[in-house]
Design an enzyme around this catalytic site. Structure first.
Site, mmCIF file in Angstrom:
data_model
loop_
_atom_site.group_PDB
_atom_site.id
_atom_site.type_symbol
_atom_site.label_atom_id
_atom_site.label_comp_id
_atom_site.label_asym_id
_atom_site.label_seq_id
_atom_site.Cartn_x
_atom_site.Cartn_y
_atom_site.Cartn_z
ATOM 1 N N LYS A 103 7.585 1.915 20.287
ATOM 2 C CA LYS A 103 7.491 3.344 20.599
ATOM 3 C C LYS A 103 6.658 3.607 21.845
ATOM 4 O O LYS A 103 6.695 4.705 22.390
ATOM 5 C CB LYS A 103 6.894 4.097 19.395
ATOM 6 C CG LYS A 103 7.818 4.178 18.198
ATOM 7 C CD LYS A 103 7.236 5.002 17.080
ATOM 8 C CE LYS A 103 6.188 4.249 16.301
ATOM 9 N NZ LYS A 103 6.733 3.094 15.553
ATOM 10 N N HIS A 122 2.266 -4.437 7.965
ATOM 11 C CA HIS A 122 1.861 -4.224 9.344
ATOM 12 C C HIS A 122 0.904 -3.048 9.427
ATOM 13 O O HIS A 122 0.890 -2.164 8.559
ATOM 14 C CB HIS A 122 3.078 -3.990 10.250
ATOM 15 C CG HIS A 122 3.947 -2.849 9.805
ATOM 16 N ND1 HIS A 122 4.804 -2.930 8.722
ATOM 17 C CD2 HIS A 122 4.103 -1.592 10.303
ATOM 18 C CE1 HIS A 122 5.447 -1.780 8.566
ATOM 19 N NE2 HIS A 122 5.029 -0.955 9.510
ATOM 20 N N TYR A 159 9.607 -0.617 7.192
ATOM 21 C CA TYR A 159 10.131 -1.931 6.838
ATOM 22 C C TYR A 159 9.089 -2.634 5.960
ATOM 23 O O TYR A 159 7.878 -2.453 6.126
ATOM 24 C CB TYR A 159 10.481 -2.777 8.075
ATOM 25 C CG TYR A 159 9.361 -2.976 9.073
ATOM 26 C CD1 TYR A 159 8.567 -4.116 9.062
ATOM 27 C CD2 TYR A 159 9.114 -2.025 10.062
ATOM 28 C CE1 TYR A 159 7.559 -4.316 9.985
ATOM 29 C CE2 TYR A 159 8.104 -2.206 10.997
ATOM 30 C CZ TYR A 159 7.324 -3.347 10.952
ATOM 31 O OH TYR A 159 6.326 -3.525 11.872
ATOM 32 N N HIS A 170 -0.568 -0.015 12.103
ATOM 33 C CA HIS A 170 -0.358 0.727 13.343
ATOM 34 C C HIS A 170 -1.699 0.937 14.043
ATOM 35 O O HIS A 170 -2.694 1.289 13.404
ATOM 36 C CB HIS A 170 0.287 2.085 13.052
ATOM 37 C CG HIS A 170 1.605 1.978 12.347
ATOM 38 N ND1 HIS A 170 2.811 2.093 13.002
ATOM 39 C CD2 HIS A 170 1.911 1.746 11.039
ATOM 40 C CE1 HIS A 170 3.798 1.950 12.129
ATOM 41 N NE2 HIS A 170 3.280 1.735 10.941
ATOM 42 N N HIS A 192 7.437 -5.433 5.420
ATOM 43 C CA HIS A 192 6.670 -6.600 5.841
ATOM 44 C C HIS A 192 5.368 -6.009 6.360
ATOM 45 O O HIS A 192 5.385 -5.204 7.294
ATOM 46 C CB HIS A 192 7.412 -7.382 6.926
ATOM 47 C CG HIS A 192 6.701 -8.641 7.336
ATOM 48 N ND1 HIS A 192 7.241 -9.894 7.138
ATOM 49 C CD2 HIS A 192 5.492 -8.837 7.915
ATOM 50 C CE1 HIS A 192 6.402 -10.801 7.586
ATOM 51 N NE2 HIS A 192 5.325 -10.180 8.062
#
Length: 314
Positions: free
Chosen positions: A175, A245, A241, A247, A243
């Site tokens: 992004k 992660h 998704y 941000h 998995h």
């Protein structure tokens, strides 16, 4: 190297608009693009977003870059105009994101939709959400595996901890335009495939979470000069998704839907919650009720909304 050059993009066959976002100045289109090496087309989602103006061009913006203007309105000391800038290879006008071939799941995800607040108890997680997550085929996160294994975006990795249990990679999120510091957006992706979502976190993962917090701040300080307190780090639930992660976003970047209450959980708060856990017990994240928003196109929307009546909250 990506195969999507101007020649390919000009072959886009437009079907319909999936979403129009005046906040991010973006338009998401559904259509089709050629399949690599063939004359066939496959469904494609193309998101076109206007790039932000940067302070680097501030001094030359009006005297040098403004090509034309048109008056909208004026009154007393206030004036409004439309303006057109000269084309420049150093200052792209738009950023284009492509999902191709795109599945119906992708179409639902990128479509404009109404949302509802739902409450997910541990029992509802086990009955509805966990089977939903488990049912996803590995192919849905193959692009993540490609990043972790160095098949793609290897040149963008900012930091890598190779430990298979507590390691992760830190890199720019798709992004971000890689230029505008005020909209800096990175992502830390865990190497531990057993952590699918926030629900899986426990005390054994504190080392990884603290390392992400520390290393992300260090990398951003060294590469872009952002000081302590300049980053907003958060975890989505439900994530886009499954998995794990984290941000990592410039704290001054406002207006992103994914940063709103009902989806984003601050990394600092998650660390603090887990630190409060007794040593010998299930994680608080496995014991607590999580409240969040779901879009009407989400695969969990119907079953979770139907299950709310049994909770007796309202």
């Amino acid at each position: 190297m990506s195969k999507y050059d101007l020649t390919v993009l000009k072959q886009f066959r437009f079907d319909r608009v999936l979403n129009e976002d005046p906040v991010t100045h973006a338009l998401t289109l559904l259509g089709s693009l050629p399949v690599d090496g063939t004359s066939e087309h496959a469904q494609a989602i193309v998101r076109i977003e206007k790039t932000a103006l940067t302070a680097d061009h501030a001094a030359e913006l009006l005297p040098g870059l403004l090509e034309d203007s048109k008056l909208i309105e004026g009154t007393d000391i206030y004036t409004w105009l439309f303006g057109w800038l000269y084309s420049s290879v150093d200052r792209p006008d738009v950023k284009v994101n492509i999902v191709h071939p795109a599945t119906e799941v992708h179409v639902r995800k990128y479509s404009r939709q109404e949302v509802a607040i739902v409450h997910e108890t541990p029992a509802l997680f086990r009955r509805i959400v966990q089977p939903y997550i488990t049912a996803f085929p590995p192919s849905r996160t193959q692009w993540v595996e490609n990043i972790l294994n160095g098949v793609s975006e290897a040149d963008k990795i900012l930091f890598r901890d190779p430990d298979p249990e507590s390691g992760y990679v830190l890199l720019p999120d798709m992004k971000w335009d890689l230029t505008t510091l005020s909209s800096l957006y990175l992502v830390a992706i865990s190497l531990n495939r057993s952590i699918r979502s926030l629900r899986d976190l426990n005390k054994t993962h504190l080392g990884m979470l603290r390392s992400i917090r520390q290393k992300a701040a260090q990398v951003v300080k060294e590469r872009w000069g952002l000081d302590q307190g300049s980053l907003r780090m958060f975890i989505h639930y439900q994530p886009s998704y499954y998995h794990f992660h984290v941000h990592v976003v410039n704290a001054n970047y406002q207006g992103l839907p994914g940063m709103s209450a009902g989806q984003a959980h601050l990394l600092d708060d998650i660390i603090s919650l887990i630190e409060c856990d007794p040593d010998e017990s299930p994680s608080i994240l496995q014991r607590m009720t999580l409240t969040y928003t779901l879009g009407e196109q989400h695969g969990l929307y119907e079953p979770m909304k139907a299950a709310q009546g049994e909770l007796g909250y309202y």
